[in-house]
Motif scaffolding. Structure first.
Motif, mmCIF file in Angstrom:
data_model
loop_
_atom_site.group_PDB
_atom_site.id
_atom_site.type_symbol
_atom_site.label_atom_id
_atom_site.label_comp_id
_atom_site.label_asym_id
_atom_site.label_seq_id
_atom_site.Cartn_x
_atom_site.Cartn_y
_atom_site.Cartn_z
ATOM 1 N N ASP A 34 0.800 -1.221 0.000
ATOM 2 C CA ASP A 34 0.000 0.000 0.000
ATOM 3 C C ASP A 34 0.832 1.271 0.000
ATOM 4 O O ASP A 34 0.292 2.368 0.145
ATOM 5 C CB ASP A 34 -1.006 0.011 1.154
ATOM 6 C CG ASP A 34 -0.347 -0.014 2.527
ATOM 7 O OD1 ASP A 34 0.909 -0.061 2.598
ATOM 8 O OD2 ASP A 34 -1.078 0.002 3.537
ATOM 9 N N GLU A 35 2.156 1.173 -0.152
ATOM 10 C CA GLU A 35 2.963 2.358 -0.426
ATOM 11 C C GLU A 35 2.926 2.630 -1.924
ATOM 12 O O GLU A 35 2.998 1.696 -2.733
ATOM 13 C CB GLU A 35 4.409 2.157 0.041
ATOM 14 C CG GLU A 35 4.566 2.149 1.532
ATOM 15 C CD GLU A 35 6.010 2.309 1.976
ATOM 16 O OE1 GLU A 35 6.225 2.556 3.157
ATOM 17 O OE2 GLU A 35 6.918 2.196 1.123
ATOM 18 N N ALA A 49 -3.041 8.669 -1.092
ATOM 19 C CA ALA A 49 -3.683 7.976 0.021
ATOM 20 C C ALA A 49 -4.846 8.786 0.589
ATOM 21 O O ALA A 49 -5.187 8.640 1.771
ATOM 22 C CB ALA A 49 -2.665 7.682 1.119
ATOM 23 N N ARG A 51 -7.787 8.208 -0.002
ATOM 24 C CA ARG A 51 -8.534 7.041 0.456
ATOM 25 C C ARG A 51 -7.614 5.844 0.283
ATOM 26 O O ARG A 51 -6.900 5.731 -0.721
ATOM 27 C CB ARG A 51 -9.830 6.846 -0.331
ATOM 28 C CG ARG A 51 -10.820 7.983 -0.189
ATOM 29 C CD ARG A 51 -11.359 8.088 1.237
ATOM 30 N NE ARG A 51 -12.230 6.963 1.580
ATOM 31 C CZ ARG A 51 -12.267 6.376 2.776
ATOM 32 N NH1 ARG A 51 -11.452 6.776 3.747
ATOM 33 N NH2 ARG A 51 -13.099 5.384 3.010
ATOM 34 N N TRP A 52 -7.645 4.946 1.247
ATOM 35 C CA TRP A 52 -6.708 3.820 1.257
ATOM 36 C C TRP A 52 -6.889 2.934 0.032
ATOM 37 O O TRP A 52 -8.016 2.738 -0.461
ATOM 38 C CB TRP A 52 -6.900 3.004 2.528
ATOM 39 C CG TRP A 52 -5.859 1.931 2.711
ATOM 40 C CD1 TRP A 52 -4.547 2.121 2.998
ATOM 41 C CD2 TRP A 52 -6.068 0.524 2.625
ATOM 42 N NE1 TRP A 52 -3.900 0.913 3.102
ATOM 43 C CE2 TRP A 52 -4.814 -0.090 2.881
ATOM 44 C CE3 TRP A 52 -7.171 -0.285 2.357
ATOM 45 C CZ2 TRP A 52 -4.647 -1.477 2.879
ATOM 46 C CZ3 TRP A 52 -7.011 -1.656 2.355
ATOM 47 C CH2 TRP A 52 -5.754 -2.237 2.614
ATOM 48 N N ARG A 53 -5.791 2.393 -0.456
ATOM 49 C CA ARG A 53 -5.794 1.507 -1.612
ATOM 50 C C ARG A 53 -4.630 0.540 -1.477
ATOM 51 O O ARG A 53 -3.676 0.825 -0.754
ATOM 52 C CB ARG A 53 -5.703 2.280 -2.941
ATOM 53 C CG ARG A 53 -4.388 3.008 -3.120
ATOM 54 C CD ARG A 53 -4.236 4.239 -2.244
ATOM 55 N NE ARG A 53 -2.948 4.888 -2.379
ATOM 56 C CZ ARG A 53 -1.862 4.570 -1.690
ATOM 57 N NH1 ARG A 53 -1.869 3.553 -0.866
ATOM 58 N NH2 ARG A 53 -0.752 5.240 -1.850
ATOM 59 N N CYS A 54 -4.698 -0.585 -2.150
ATOM 60 C CA CYS A 54 -3.617 -1.555 -2.034
ATOM 61 C C CYS A 54 -3.607 -2.499 -3.233
ATOM 62 O O CYS A 54 -4.609 -2.647 -3.939
ATOM 63 C CB CYS A 54 -3.727 -2.369 -0.742
ATOM 64 S SG CYS A 54 -5.097 -3.541 -0.722
ATOM 65 N N ASP A 92 -15.987 2.000 4.147
ATOM 66 C CA ASP A 92 -14.767 1.450 4.725
ATOM 67 C C ASP A 92 -14.184 0.426 3.746
ATOM 68 O O ASP A 92 -14.877 -0.526 3.365
ATOM 69 C CB ASP A 92 -15.105 0.770 6.053
ATOM 70 C CG ASP A 92 -13.881 0.243 6.786
ATOM 71 O OD1 ASP A 92 -12.774 0.267 6.204
ATOM 72 O OD2 ASP A 92 -14.042 -0.216 7.933
ATOM 73 N N GLY A 119 1.627 3.483 4.580
ATOM 74 C CA GLY A 119 0.226 3.335 4.209
ATOM 75 C C GLY A 119 -0.593 2.554 5.212
ATOM 76 O O GLY A 119 -1.825 2.590 5.179
ATOM 77 N N THR A 120 0.061 1.821 6.093
ATOM 78 C CA THR A 120 -0.650 0.967 7.042
ATOM 79 C C THR A 120 -0.541 1.535 8.446
ATOM 80 O O THR A 120 0.501 1.419 9.086
ATOM 81 C CB THR A 120 -0.081 -0.464 7.019
ATOM 82 O OG1 THR A 120 -0.150 -0.990 5.691
ATOM 83 C CG2 THR A 120 -0.885 -1.384 7.934
ATOM 84 N N SER A 121 -1.613 2.122 8.914
ATOM 85 C CA SER A 121 -1.639 2.641 10.285
ATOM 86 C C SER A 121 -1.887 1.489 11.261
ATOM 87 O O SER A 121 -2.304 0.387 10.867
ATOM 88 C CB SER A 121 -2.743 3.689 10.437
ATOM 89 O OG SER A 121 -4.017 3.076 10.258
ATOM 90 N N ARG A 124 -5.511 0.569 11.034
ATOM 91 C CA ARG A 124 -5.886 -0.182 9.836
ATOM 92 C C ARG A 124 -5.454 -1.646 9.952
ATOM 93 O O ARG A 124 -6.190 -2.556 9.560
ATOM 94 C CB ARG A 124 -5.277 0.469 8.587
ATOM 95 C CG ARG A 124 -5.672 -0.236 7.297
ATOM 96 C CD ARG A 124 -5.410 0.616 6.078
ATOM 97 N NE ARG A 124 -6.300 1.761 6.038
ATOM 98 C CZ ARG A 124 -5.903 3.032 6.034
ATOM 99 N NH1 ARG A 124 -4.616 3.317 6.079
ATOM 100 N NH2 ARG A 124 -6.769 4.010 6.000
#
Length: 378
Positions: A34-35, A49, A51-54, A92, A119-121, A124
């Motif tokens: 997700d970076e 980012a 909105r989150w994506r991977c 979500d 990218g990963t909190s 998350r």
């Protein structure tokens, strides 16, 4: 399924096979990236980012690209990945990720992540674990960043083109550093040159003016330049995200003898450092040539920054302006390999020089070619 405007399908297939080999060695069933740099290198596309994506890459199945619905169309244009599950902006994304994994029989898989990914909190990762309680999430480190260290011929060609842009943009930006001009003039000319020569419309890099030397990463100012100013120019042009870099100082008026001497010393030490950049060389030994030489010369009493870092792909919406996957420093035990590209830089005594350097089987090759001296506007 889209196609990248520069890299071929074969290029991406080779990258994916290299990643999968690392995943098999790590004992995982799939990897989640997700970076933006990792996503782009693997898939051909990356986005901000907001909105989150991977990208989810299984070892034994087809990958998918999870992304907000708004960006699915542009993702399809660039990526070779055919499966693109989406979600609406106010939804979500984690339940969509969980459904996609269950649909592929991966709800009990061992899934590798880079636990240092920006990218990963923490929240998350915990949400992933709750949504997929039978899956196991493990740290596989910066797998893609490691693999990206050795550039393909196609990547090297982009870096050559970016280096040519850096040379010409520096010439043009330096030319407008005159009394009555501003740092902003130099930035405008540099960025315009990037676009004119086929580069990405991205920020030019640090351009700052001062009288001493400790202003290399200062702020773009609006004050009028005057005789005696020194303008530090470090340009970072990109093509399809691939960046080469160069750094020079522009002196308005007659340069002081001490600054000229400092430039000559830095050039000689950095030339020796670059000459040592051969396959098999140990990074800390190459670093010491410049670091210890500058201190012995008396130009600096200590040298607290690194002397080189990795060049390659930079995401257009990532938090990092430089890639420190490999750096030159006193404890760097890693070994240089053919195909690595580094930004070597030095600053002391009111002078600064840097180059983009490719390590080849036969030794170093300068990608940037601007004269290695002060640029003087008398």
């Amino acid at each position: 399924m889209g196609a990248h405007p520069y890299f071929t399908a074969e290029e991406f297939a080779a990258r994916v096979e290299r990643v999968k080999a690392r995943l098999r060695a790590a004992g995982v069933d799939a990897a989640l990236f997700d970076e933006i740099e990792a996503m782009t290198w693997v898939s051909g596309f990356g986005s901000s980012a907001n909105r989150w994506r991977c990208v989810l890459l299984p070892v034994e199945a087809d990958p998918f690209f999870l992304i907000r619905a708004l960006d699915a169309g542009v993702c399809e244009q660039r990526t070779w990945i055919a499966d693109i599950p989406t979600y609406r902006d106010w939804e979500d994304p984690i339940p969509v990720l969980a459904d996609a994994l269950r649909a592929r029989g991966l709800e009990t898989a061992t899934i590798g992540l880079d636990f240092e990914s920006y990218g990963t909190s923490i929240a998350r990762l915990e949400a992933m674990r709750k949504a997929l309680p039978k899956a196991r999430f493990v740290d596989i480190g910066a797998v893609v960043a490691e693999l990206r260290l050795i550039k393909s011929p196609a990547e090297i060609e982009l870096l050559r083109r970016a280096a040519a842009i850096a040379d010409e943009a520096t010439r043009r930006a330096a030319a407008v550093c005159v009394p009555g001009g501003t740092q902003r003039d130099a930035a405008r000319v540099a960025q315009s040159t990037f676009v004119e020569m086929g580069g990405d419309p991205y920020r030019p890099g640090p351009i700052t003016a001062g009288r001493g030397w400790d202003f290399l990463h200062g702020h773009l100012g609006d004050d009028l330049l005057v005789q005696g100013d020194v303008v530090h120019i470090e340009l970072t042009p990109r093509i399809y995200g691939y960046s080469s870099r160069i750094m020079r100082c522009v002196v308005l008026g007659e340069p002081e003898p001490d600054r000229l001497r400092a430039t000559e010393i830095l050039r000689e030490l950095q030339d020796a450092q670059i000459t040592a950049m051969k396959p098999g060389a140990v990074a800390e030994e190459v670093d010491a040539i410049l670091r210890e030489g500058v201190i012995r010369s008396g130009l600096r009493s200590s040298y607290d920054n690194i002397t080189a870092y990795t060049l390659g792909l930079y995401g257009d919406a990532g938090p990092r302006t430089s890639d420190f996957t490999r750096i030159f420093h006193p404890g760097a035990k890693w070994v240089l390999e053919a195909g690595m590209v580094m930004h070597v830089y030095a600053s002391a005594g009111g002078a600064a020089l840097s180059e983009s350097v490719l390590v080849t089987e036969t030794g170093p090759e300068l990608l940037t070619h601007l004269p290695r001296t002060l640029l003087v506007n008398r």
